[in-house]
Design a protein around this motif. Structure first.
Motif, PDB file in Angstrom:
ATOM      1  N   ALA A 158      11.404  10.203  -2.482  1.00  0.00           N
ATOM      2  CA  ALA A 158      10.831   9.399  -3.567  1.00  0.00           C
ATOM      3  C   ALA A 158       9.445   9.917  -3.941  1.00  0.00           C
ATOM      4  O   ALA A 158       9.122  10.066  -5.128  1.00  0.00           O
ATOM      5  N   GLN A 159       8.616  10.220  -2.937  1.00  0.00           N
ATOM      6  CA  GLN A 159       7.290  10.779  -3.221  1.00  0.00           C
ATOM      7  C   GLN A 159       7.423  12.152  -3.869  1.00  0.00           C
ATOM      8  O   GLN A 159       6.689  12.471  -4.798  1.00  0.00           O
ATOM      9  N   PHE A 184       1.932  16.993  -0.358  1.00  0.00           N
ATOM     10  CA  PHE A 184       2.723  16.838   0.856  1.00  0.00           C
ATOM     11  C   PHE A 184       3.497  15.519   0.806  1.00  0.00           C
ATOM     12  O   PHE A 184       3.053  14.508   1.352  1.00  0.00           O
ATOM     13  N   PRO A 185       4.663  15.526   0.145  1.00  0.00           N
ATOM     14  CA  PRO A 185       5.429  14.282   0.056  1.00  0.00           C
ATOM     15  C   PRO A 185       5.992  13.871   1.413  1.00  0.00           C
ATOM     16  O   PRO A 185       6.453  14.705   2.189  1.00  0.00           O
ATOM     17  N   MET A 211       0.833  -1.184   0.000  1.00  0.00           N
ATOM     18  CA  MET A 211       0.000   0.000   0.000  1.00  0.00           C
ATOM     19  C   MET A 211       0.877   1.246   0.000  1.00  0.00           C
ATOM     20  O   MET A 211       1.962   1.251   0.548  1.00  0.00           O
ATOM     21  N   GLU A 212       0.343   2.270  -0.605  1.00  0.00           N
ATOM     22  CA  GLU A 212       1.019   3.568  -0.682  1.00  0.00           C
ATOM     23  C   GLU A 212       0.029   4.619  -0.171  1.00  0.00           C
ATOM     24  O   GLU A 212      -1.178   4.486  -0.377  1.00  0.00           O
ATOM     25  N   THR A 213       0.535   5.653   0.485  1.00  0.00           N
ATOM     26  CA  THR A 213      -0.316   6.727   0.985  1.00  0.00           C
ATOM     27  C   THR A 213       0.225   8.067   0.515  1.00  0.00           C
ATOM     28  O   THR A 213       1.410   8.354   0.654  1.00  0.00           O
ATOM     29  N   TYR A 214      -0.689   8.883  -0.056  1.00  0.00           N
ATOM     30  CA  TYR A 214      -0.362  10.235  -0.485  1.00  0.00           C
ATOM     31  C   TYR A 214      -1.234  11.209   0.278  1.00  0.00           C
ATOM     32  O   TYR A 214      -2.409  10.937   0.540  1.00  0.00           O
ATOM     33  N   PHE A 238       5.623  13.220  -7.254  1.00  0.00           N
ATOM     34  CA  PHE A 238       4.708  14.363  -7.232  1.00  0.00           C
ATOM     35  C   PHE A 238       5.148  15.433  -8.241  1.00  0.00           C
ATOM     36  O   PHE A 238       4.321  16.017  -8.933  1.00  0.00           O
ATOM     37  N   GLU A 239       6.456  15.704  -8.298  1.00  0.00           N
ATOM     38  CA  GLU A 239       6.946  16.718  -9.231  1.00  0.00           C
ATOM     39  C   GLU A 239       6.670  16.313 -10.679  1.00  0.00           C
ATOM     40  O   GLU A 239       6.291  17.160 -11.497  1.00  0.00           O
ATOM     41  N   LYS A 240       6.827  15.039 -10.988  1.00  0.00           N
ATOM     42  CA  LYS A 240       6.526  14.567 -12.346  1.00  0.00           C
ATOM     43  C   LYS A 240       5.040  14.737 -12.653  1.00  0.00           C
ATOM     44  O   LYS A 240       4.671  15.107 -13.767  1.00  0.00           O
ATOM     45  N   ALA A 241       4.192  14.474 -11.673  1.00  0.00           N
ATOM     46  CA  ALA A 241       2.741  14.644 -11.868  1.00  0.00           C
ATOM     47  C   ALA A 241       2.403  16.116 -12.082  1.00  0.00           C
ATOM     48  O   ALA A 241       1.571  16.450 -12.934  1.00  0.00           O
ATOM     49  N   ARG A 242       3.059  16.982 -11.336  1.00  0.00           N
ATOM     50  CA  ARG A 242       2.816  18.422 -11.495  1.00  0.00           C
ATOM     51  C   ARG A 242       3.258  18.878 -12.884  1.00  0.00           C
ATOM     52  O   ARG A 242       2.586  19.696 -13.515  1.00  0.00           O
TER      53      ARG A 242
END
Length: 180
Positions: free
Chosen positions: A103-104, A98-99, A1-4, A108-112
């Motif tokens: 790694a997050q 909020f990374p 599981m991953e949490t963002y 996140f930066e790639k998604a932005r």
């Protein structure tokens, strides 16, 4: 599981849209990014706590890729609006990611960056560029119980009908293959 942990306006909308996706195990509405410990909704609404209304989304990346979770985030709110979404105004409604670690932050930066291809202003204009902040995840405070799964509990509430339903429908349409 991953949490963002993500903030994009009122947490009721983000909560409702994420709950519509297969592979999302839980969504917890809450507050983060500020300085006041254990804030209440009323305190956060003043803007004085520094906290944003946010969601903690836990998902199974084997079922729904992290890119889909993040692209859905940029679909369900307008990341060009500084400190507001629609009529909701104040820093508590900011667009923020909020990374929890480096790694997050990279994901996140790639998604932005992907979002800027869709949302950025026309060439030569500055109005409308992505204003989503990247803030380190520190403390996260769960919102009061009545905020959790608010849309499902209050489907006929005016705000839900006027604001949440269109956002949920937009995510369902764009990510139909992941709809629960």
């Amino acid at each position: 599981m991953e949490t963002y942990v993500l903030a994009g306006g009122c947490f009721w909308c983000l909560d409702a849209a994420y709950r519509a996706l297969r592979g999302v195990e839980s969504v917890v509405s809450g507050y983060t990014g500020g300085t006041t410990p254990n804030p209440t909704y009323e305190q956060v609404c003043t803007g004085a706590t520094g906290h944003a209304e946010a969601v903690k989304v836990t998902f199974d990346p084997e079922v729904i890729p992290s890119d889909v979770i993040l692209d859905a985030f940029f679909t369900m709110h307008d990341p060009r609006q500084l400190n507001h979404q629609g009529a909701d105004t104040g820093t508590q409604y900011r667009s923020a990611m909020f990374p929890a670690d480096d790694a997050q932050r990279e994901v996140f930066e790639k998604a932005r960056e992907r979002a800027s291809e869709i949302w950025d202003a026309p060439l030569g204009e500055t109005e409308g560029t992505i204003v989503t902040t990247m803030e380190p995840l520190r403390s996260y405070y769960d919102a009061e119980d009545y905020h959790q799964d608010f849309f499902a509990k209050n489907p006929n509430q005016g705000y839900c009908l006027a604001v949440a339903v269109p956002k949920v429908n937009k995510v369902r349409a764009r990510f139909a293959e992941f709809v629960a």
